[in-house]
Design an enzyme around this catalytic site. Structure first.
Site, PDB file in Angstrom:
ATOM      1  N   THR A 107       8.933  50.965  49.790  1.00 53.09           N
ATOM      2  CA  THR A 107       9.190  51.123  51.268  1.00 53.09           C
ATOM      3  C   THR A 107       8.287  49.751  52.098  1.00 53.09           C
ATOM      4  O   THR A 107       7.455  49.205  51.203  1.00 53.09           O
ATOM      5  CB  THR A 107       8.444  52.347  51.664  1.00 53.09           C
ATOM      6  OG1 THR A 107       6.903  52.380  51.552  1.00 53.09           O
ATOM      7  CG2 THR A 107       9.184  53.453  50.811  1.00 53.09           C
ATOM      8  N   TYR A 149      -0.811  35.625  37.924  1.00 46.04           N
ATOM      9  CA  TYR A 149       0.392  35.480  38.406  1.00 46.04           C
ATOM     10  C   TYR A 149       0.740  35.106  39.714  1.00 46.04           C
ATOM     11  O   TYR A 149       1.718  35.324  40.388  1.00 46.04           O
ATOM     12  CB  TYR A 149       1.372  36.903  38.150  1.00 46.04           C
ATOM     13  CG  TYR A 149       0.606  38.048  38.763  1.00 46.04           C
ATOM     14  CD1 TYR A 149       0.762  38.433  40.023  1.00 46.04           C
ATOM     15  CD2 TYR A 149       0.077  39.163  38.031  1.00 46.04           C
ATOM     16  CE1 TYR A 149       0.192  39.376  40.712  1.00 46.04           C
ATOM     17  CE2 TYR A 149      -0.382  40.335  38.322  1.00 46.04           C
ATOM     18  CZ  TYR A 149      -0.284  40.645  40.067  1.00 46.04           C
ATOM     19  OH  TYR A 149      -0.689  41.621  40.324  1.00 46.04           O
ATOM     20  N   LYS A 164      -1.544  37.777  46.602  1.00 46.64           N
ATOM     21  CA  LYS A 164      -2.434  37.013  46.016  1.00 46.64           C
ATOM     22  C   LYS A 164      -2.018  35.526  46.031  1.00 46.64           C
ATOM     23  O   LYS A 164      -3.171  34.763  46.224  1.00 46.64           O
ATOM     24  CB  LYS A 164      -2.339  37.572  44.481  1.00 46.64           C
ATOM     25  CG  LYS A 164      -3.218  38.969  44.162  1.00 46.64           C
ATOM     26  CD  LYS A 164      -4.703  38.826  44.197  1.00 46.64           C
ATOM     27  CE  LYS A 164      -5.337  40.059  43.904  1.00 46.64           C
ATOM     28  NZ  LYS A 164      -6.715  40.287  43.876  1.00 46.64           N
TER      29      LYS A 164
HETATM   30  C1  HXC Z   1       5.320  53.280  45.386  1.00 48.24           C
HETATM   31  C2  HXC Z   1       3.467  53.553  46.666  1.00 48.24           C
HETATM   32  C3  HXC Z   1       2.639  53.879  45.710  1.00 48.24           C
HETATM   33  C4  HXC Z   1       3.440  53.767  44.344  1.00 48.24           C
HETATM   34  C5  HXC Z   1       1.610  53.967  47.498  1.00 48.24           C
HETATM   35  N1  HXC Z   1       2.995  53.865  47.787  1.00 48.24           N
HETATM   36  N2  HXC Z   1       1.412  54.226  45.929  1.00 48.24           N
HETATM   37  N3  HXC Z   1       4.886  53.375  46.721  1.00 48.24           N
HETATM   38  N4  HXC Z   1       4.755  53.646  44.352  1.00 48.24           N
HETATM   39  N5  HXC Z   1       2.673  54.015  43.209  1.00 48.24           N
HETATM   40  C6  HXC Z   1       3.129  53.630  49.054  1.00 48.24           C
HETATM   41  C7  HXC Z   1       3.294  55.074  49.782  1.00 48.24           C
HETATM   42  O1  HXC Z   1       4.158  55.847  49.647  1.00 48.24           O
HETATM   43  C8  HXC Z   1       2.846  54.387  51.387  1.00 48.24           C
HETATM   44  O2  HXC Z   1       4.261  54.110  51.918  1.00 48.24           O
HETATM   45  C9  HXC Z   1       2.237  53.273  51.357  1.00 48.24           C
HETATM   46  O3  HXC Z   1       2.491  52.859  49.782  1.00 48.24           O
HETATM   47  C10 HXC Z   1       0.708  53.327  51.636  1.00 48.24           C
HETATM   48  O4  HXC Z   1       0.289  54.423  50.857  1.00 48.24           O
HETATM   49  P1  HXC Z   1      -0.942  55.262  51.139  1.00 48.24           P
HETATM   50  O5  HXC Z   1      -1.576  56.134  50.169  1.00 48.24           O
HETATM   51  O6  HXC Z   1      -0.987  55.830  52.384  1.00 48.24           O
HETATM   52  O7  HXC Z   1      -2.049  54.051  51.640  1.00 48.24           O
HETATM   53  P2  HXC Z   1      -3.536  53.838  51.498  1.00 48.24           P
HETATM   54  O8  HXC Z   1      -4.208  55.274  51.579  1.00 48.24           O
HETATM   55  O9  HXC Z   1      -3.925  52.970  52.400  1.00 48.24           O
HETATM   56  O10 HXC Z   1      -3.714  53.394  49.862  1.00 48.24           O
HETATM   57  C11 HXC Z   1      -3.403  52.285  49.371  1.00 48.24           C
HETATM   58  C12 HXC Z   1      -2.973  52.112  48.387  1.00 48.24           C
HETATM   59  C13 HXC Z   1      -3.755  52.916  47.165  1.00 48.24           C
HETATM   60  C14 HXC Z   1      -2.809  50.597  47.866  1.00 48.24           C
HETATM   61  C15 HXC Z   1      -1.543  52.563  47.939  1.00 48.24           C
HETATM   62  O11 HXC Z   1      -3.405  52.791  45.822  1.00 48.24           O
HETATM   63  C16 HXC Z   1      -5.402  52.219  46.983  1.00 48.24           C
HETATM   64  O12 HXC Z   1      -5.905  52.694  47.817  1.00 48.24           O
HETATM   65  N6  HXC Z   1      -5.719  51.295  46.328  1.00 48.24           N
HETATM   66  C17 HXC Z   1      -6.760  50.936  46.205  1.00 48.24           C
HETATM   67  C18 HXC Z   1      -7.490  50.542  44.821  1.00 48.24           C
HETATM   68  C19 HXC Z   1      -6.521  49.846  43.866  1.00 48.24           C
HETATM   69  O13 HXC Z   1      -5.223  49.743  44.028  1.00 48.24           O
HETATM   70  N7  HXC Z   1      -7.017  49.401  42.776  1.00 48.24           N
HETATM   71  C20 HXC Z   1      -6.157  48.547  42.091  1.00 48.24           C
HETATM   72  C21 HXC Z   1      -6.544  47.189  42.137  1.00 48.24           C
HETATM   73  S1  HXC Z   1      -5.984  46.225  40.691  1.00 48.24           S
HETATM   74  P3  HXC Z   1       5.274  55.136  52.837  1.00 48.24           P
HETATM   75  O14 HXC Z   1       6.292  54.340  53.048  1.00 48.24           O
HETATM   76  O15 HXC Z   1       5.300  56.274  51.965  1.00 48.24           O
HETATM   77  O16 HXC Z   1       4.442  55.391  53.891  1.00 48.24           O
HETATM   78  C22 HXC Z   1      -5.334  44.782  41.350  1.00 48.24           C
HETATM   79  C23 HXC Z   1      -5.489  43.954  39.980  1.00 48.24           C
HETATM   80  C24 HXC Z   1      -4.388  42.566  40.217  1.00 48.24           C
HETATM   81  O17 HXC Z   1      -5.052  44.340  42.296  1.00 48.24           O
HETATM   82  C25 HXC Z   1      -4.644  41.960  38.948  1.00 48.24           C
HETATM   83  C26 HXC Z   1      -3.688  42.467  37.928  1.00 48.24           C
HETATM   84  C27 HXC Z   1      -4.217  42.522  36.618  1.00 48.24           C
END
Ligand code: HXC
Length: 286
Positions: A107, A149, A164
């Site tokens: 989305t 990447y 990134k």
């Molecule tokens: C599809 C998704 C989703 C998923 C969330 N969304 N998870 N879409 N598949 N798995 C969508 C939601 O539906 C929403 O869109 C939007 O993303 C925001 O989601 P929220 O949960 O409301 O946002 P928020 O609370 O701000 O959370 C952010 C987040 C969450 C990124 C989605 O996962 C988070 O807080 N992550 C932080 C920690 C993290 O991700 N760590 C991993 C980093 S590793 P809609 O349209 O429905 O509103 C990394 C390594 C990179 O970066 C290198 C690789 C090796």
């Protein structure tokens, strides 16, 4: 190579320092003489991280709950840390967000959330601190955590790949532009360093994990201390002439192609999409 004094006199802010690789870096910095400031969205997590870092023999640890997407909030955090620790002279932009999703199913808000955390969050912290350094004629060191990447892109993590790549461009841009102020800006591109936050979002199941590790040229994932030691080196006065560099630490994984591209060959596309759905956290977990 390092002594307990290697980072003496450094006051380093690590974003996302309450868990995972951020916490590993903060702990190692503290062990080697730095005062550390850590931020994240979850205060309880920061409190328990601070306790853990103290046990490493830290002199001073300060915590602040903030969302790096909030530019004004980040400014207030930096002022708070400066009061608590003295002038910050190091910044590690580690806070990130990521999840697996077929690009056609994203989305706009899903795309935006990741770009906001990773790219805007990095800009917010870097610019808020950098402008204070420049104003006060202080030198500083910035380290950005990117990915392997950034140049190739990567299947199923489009927002992260775009964000990134932006952080990589920010790194090289500022290395040059802020070099004359004595501000160094480098990045690290880590390969697989499992953390709960990343692997729950990026590794669909045990079977994928086994295949993924089997395909790795060294047949293993990275140890957190390996990444933390590289971060120490780049943040320390052992590396005063390294500026604008991106150091890859992945055991050679990138040589076989972008990290999650191989998932395409593990199972068919619709199974993959179903797996990604099962990995989505419920609202209360995120
Ligand atoms: C599809 C998704 C989703 C998923 C969330 N969304 N998870 N879409 N598949 N798995 C969508 C939601 O539906 C929403 O869109 C939007 O993303 C925001 O989601 P929220 O949960 O409301 O946002 P928020 O609370 O701000 O959370 C952010 C987040 C969450 C990124 C989605 O996962 C988070 O807080 N992550 C932080 C920690 C993290 O991700 N760590 C991993 C980093 S590793 P809609 O349209 O429905 O509103 C990394 C390594 C990179 O970066 C290198 C690789 C090796």
């Amino acid at each position: 190579m390092f002594t307990p004094q290697t980072l003496e006199g450094k006051n380093i802010l690590i974003t996302g320092g309450g868990s995972g690789l951020g916490l590993a870096m903060a702990s190692r910095f503290a062990e080697l003489g730095a005062n550390v400031a850590i931020c994240g969205r979850n205060l309880e997590r920061l409190e328990s991280a601070a306790e853990q870092i103290q046990k490493q023999g830290a002199k001073k640890v300060a915590i602040y709950a903030v969302d790096v997407r909030d530019y004004e909030g980040v400014g207030k955090m930096i002022d708070y840390f400066m009061q608590e620790l003295g002038f910050l002279n190091g910044l590690v932009n580690n806070a990130a967000g990521n999840f697996l999703c077929a690009s056609e199913d994203l989305t706009p808000n899903g795309f935006k959330s990741i770009v906001d955390i990773v790219l805007h969050g990095t800009f917010n912290c870097t610019q808020q601190l950098g402008k204070r350094w420049i104003q006060n004629q202080q030198k500083g060191t910035i380290l950005n955590i990117v990915t392997t990447y950034t140049e190739t892109g990567c299947a199923f993590v489009l927002p992260s790949a775009c964000a990134k790549a932006g952080v990589y461009a920010l790194t090289t841009t500022l290395a040059y532009e802020w070099g004359p102020y004595g501000i160094r800006c480098n990045s690290i591109a880590p390969g697989p360093f499992p953390t709960e936050g990343a692997w729950s979002r990026l590794m669909p199941n045990k079977d994928f994990q086994q295949r993924y590790i089997k395909h790795h040229p060294m047949g293993r994932v990275g140890e957190h201390i390996e990444l933390a030691n590289l971060a120490v080196f780049l943040m320390s006065d052992l590396a005063p002439y390294i500026n604008g560099e991106c150091v890859v630490i992945d055991g050679g994984e990138r040589l076989q192609g972008a990290e999650f591209n191989q998932f395409m060959h593990f199972v068919d596309r619709s199974t993959l999409k179903q797996l990604f759905q099962t990995m989505r956290p419920s609202k209360k977990d995120s």
